[in-house]
Design an enzyme around this catalytic site. Structure first.
Site, PDB file in Angstrom:
ATOM      1  CE1 TYR A 199     -23.311 -46.575  46.264  1.00  0.00           C
ATOM      2  CE2 TYR A 199     -23.601 -48.948  46.301  1.00  0.00           C
ATOM      3  CZ  TYR A 199     -24.054 -47.693  45.962  1.00  0.00           C
ATOM      4  OH  TYR A 199     -25.262 -47.552  45.320  1.00  0.00           O
ATOM      5  CB  SER A 236     -34.106 -46.513  49.305  1.00  0.00           C
ATOM      6  OG  SER A 236     -32.790 -46.081  49.512  1.00  0.00           O
ATOM      7  N   PRO A 237     -35.934 -49.791  49.250  1.00  0.00           N
ATOM      8  CG  PRO A 237     -35.851 -52.123  49.379  1.00  0.00           C
ATOM      9  CD  PRO A 237     -34.980 -50.911  49.193  1.00  0.00           C
ATOM     10  CG  LEU A 238     -37.242 -51.965  53.661  1.00  0.00           C
ATOM     11  CD1 LEU A 238     -36.498 -52.744  54.729  1.00  0.00           C
ATOM     12  CD2 LEU A 238     -38.688 -52.455  53.544  1.00  0.00           C
ATOM     13  N   GLY A 239     -37.886 -47.248  52.292  1.00  0.00           N
ATOM     14  CA  GLY A 239     -38.020 -45.820  52.554  1.00  0.00           C
ATOM     15  C   GLY A 239     -36.927 -45.259  53.439  1.00  0.00           C
ATOM     16  NE  ARG A 240     -33.569 -41.917  50.398  1.00  0.00           N
ATOM     17  CZ  ARG A 240     -32.540 -42.171  49.602  1.00  0.00           C
ATOM     18  NH1 ARG A 240     -31.438 -42.656  50.116  1.00  0.00           N
ATOM     19  NH2 ARG A 240     -32.610 -41.954  48.307  1.00  0.00           N
ATOM     20  N   GLY A 241     -35.480 -46.483  55.834  1.00  0.00           N
ATOM     21  CA  GLY A 241     -35.712 -46.811  57.232  1.00  0.00           C
ATOM     22  C   GLY A 241     -37.111 -46.518  57.724  1.00  0.00           C
ATOM     23  CG  PHE A 242     -39.578 -42.745  57.332  1.00  0.00           C
ATOM     24  CD1 PHE A 242     -38.569 -41.881  56.977  1.00  0.00           C
ATOM     25  CD2 PHE A 242     -40.452 -42.358  58.326  1.00  0.00           C
ATOM     26  CE1 PHE A 242     -38.431 -40.642  57.589  1.00  0.00           C
ATOM     27  CE2 PHE A 242     -40.335 -41.122  58.944  1.00  0.00           C
ATOM     28  CZ  PHE A 242     -39.314 -40.269  58.579  1.00  0.00           C
ATOM     29  CG  HIS A 265     -23.989 -45.047  40.443  1.00  0.00           C
ATOM     30  ND1 HIS A 265     -23.065 -45.214  41.447  1.00  0.00           N
ATOM     31  CD2 HIS A 265     -25.174 -45.038  41.069  1.00  0.00           C
ATOM     32  CE1 HIS A 265     -23.673 -45.318  42.613  1.00  0.00           C
ATOM     33  NE2 HIS A 265     -24.954 -45.198  42.412  1.00  0.00           N
TER      34      HIS A 265
END
Length: 315
Positions: free
Chosen positions: A50, A200-206, A121
């Protein structure tokens, strides 16, 4: 902040951690990380890959340097997780020489003497997992690493790795719209006593309730990389998120809080790591740890967002 155990080797962390991948190297990011620590977050996740503000423009170690700077003077309050194994031009690497070179580079970038949780990774198909884990076992014996993890590893690789040295956690994508892990990996982790760290527990923002049109998408994830952000898939996924948002309103919480609380309800050794640049979002996310569901509410979530509900593939 409630605590949870990852694995059976004694690692205890906050029930919700913090992913730092998309954070730029500036004072605001430092303040957010320190503010997360002040509010009870102990698990902070990064990787050698990163860079500043994401990974596509990464220089190795940049994000680790940011995290190390933010936690300077407070290292003992934090559980630092980082990763090795993805290169810019040589694919995935897991040979022992690379493992040992990578850990020294990460220790230098982070400015610390040991790494709490060190993930591979991605699995290197050209190197038997037993050799990679053997090298990581040596690092544990040397005191450079405390606990070993795997990221996005299939079930058979996890089982083989765990036979060499106990795996403390597996990091993979998991959310209300990415539930593939439930097929083979999650049952295996529960069998072996390994923690799960959903990224990404929030669906990449969705699943934040903020995405209604393409312009609302975070620029951290280039749209062309993900079919779920394209065309008819996008329209269907917005409709799915709207159904989840409606239930969150009925529950008296935000969509993000409902999504995180649902993950926490899937097992006692699950610790999601939402990533955000803003402290107010960190505080919002942490409130999810106080939310519980009735059996009826869990059944309703399953009805409106069953496995496979998202349109398009996750990669």
């Amino acid at each position: 902040m409630p605590k949870r155990k990852l694995g059976n080797e004694g690692l205890e962390v906050s029930a919700i951690g913090h992913g730092t991948m998309t954070m730029p190297d500036n004072q605001s990011s430092v303040d957010t990380i320190r503010g997360a620590l002040d509010n009870g977050v102990t698990l902070f996740d990064t990787a050698d890959l990163y860079g500043n503000d994401g990974y596509l423009q990464a220089r190795f170690g940049d994000n680790e340097k940011l995290l190390g700077k933010a936690l300077k003077g407070r290292r003992d309050e934090a559980v630092i997780a980082t990763k090795f194994g993805i290169t810019h031009n040589q694919g995935f690497k897991g040979d022992p020489a690379y493992v040992k070179k990578s850990v020294d580079a990460s220790l230098y970038s982070l400015g610390i003497d040991y790494i709490d949780l060190y993930y591979q990774h991605r699995y290197d198909p050209n190197v038997p997992i037993e050799e990679t884990i053997g090298a990581l076992d040596d690092l544990v014996k040397q005191g450079k690493v405390c606990y070993i993890g795997l990221s996005e590893a299939p079930a058979d690789i996890i089982r083989r790795a765990h036979a060499v040295h106990p795996i403390t956690a597996v990091e993979t994508e998991y959310s209300l719209w990415s539930r593939d892990v439930e097929d083979e990996v999650l049952p295996l982790l529960k069998e072996l006593g390994i923690g799960l760290v959903p990224y990404s527990p929030l669906g990449r923002g969705f699943l934040t309730g903020q995405v209604k049109k393409l312009d609302d998408l975070s620029k951290d994830y280039p749209q062309e990389m993900y079919s779920r952000f394209q065309g008819e898939n996008f329209t269907k996924n917005v409709e799915l998120a709207s159904r989840i948002e409606k239930m969150a309103m009925q529950k008296g919480c935000t969509t993000a809080q409902l999504a995180l609380a649902w993950l926490l309800a899937q097992g006692d050794q699950i610790v999601p790591i939402p990533g955000t640049k803003r402290l107010e979002r960190v505080k919002e996310n942490l409130e999810a740890a106080q939310i519980s569901f009735t059996n009826e509410e869990l059944a309703e979530i399953e009805r409106i967002s069953p496995k496979g509900a998202a349109s398009g593939s996750r990669f």
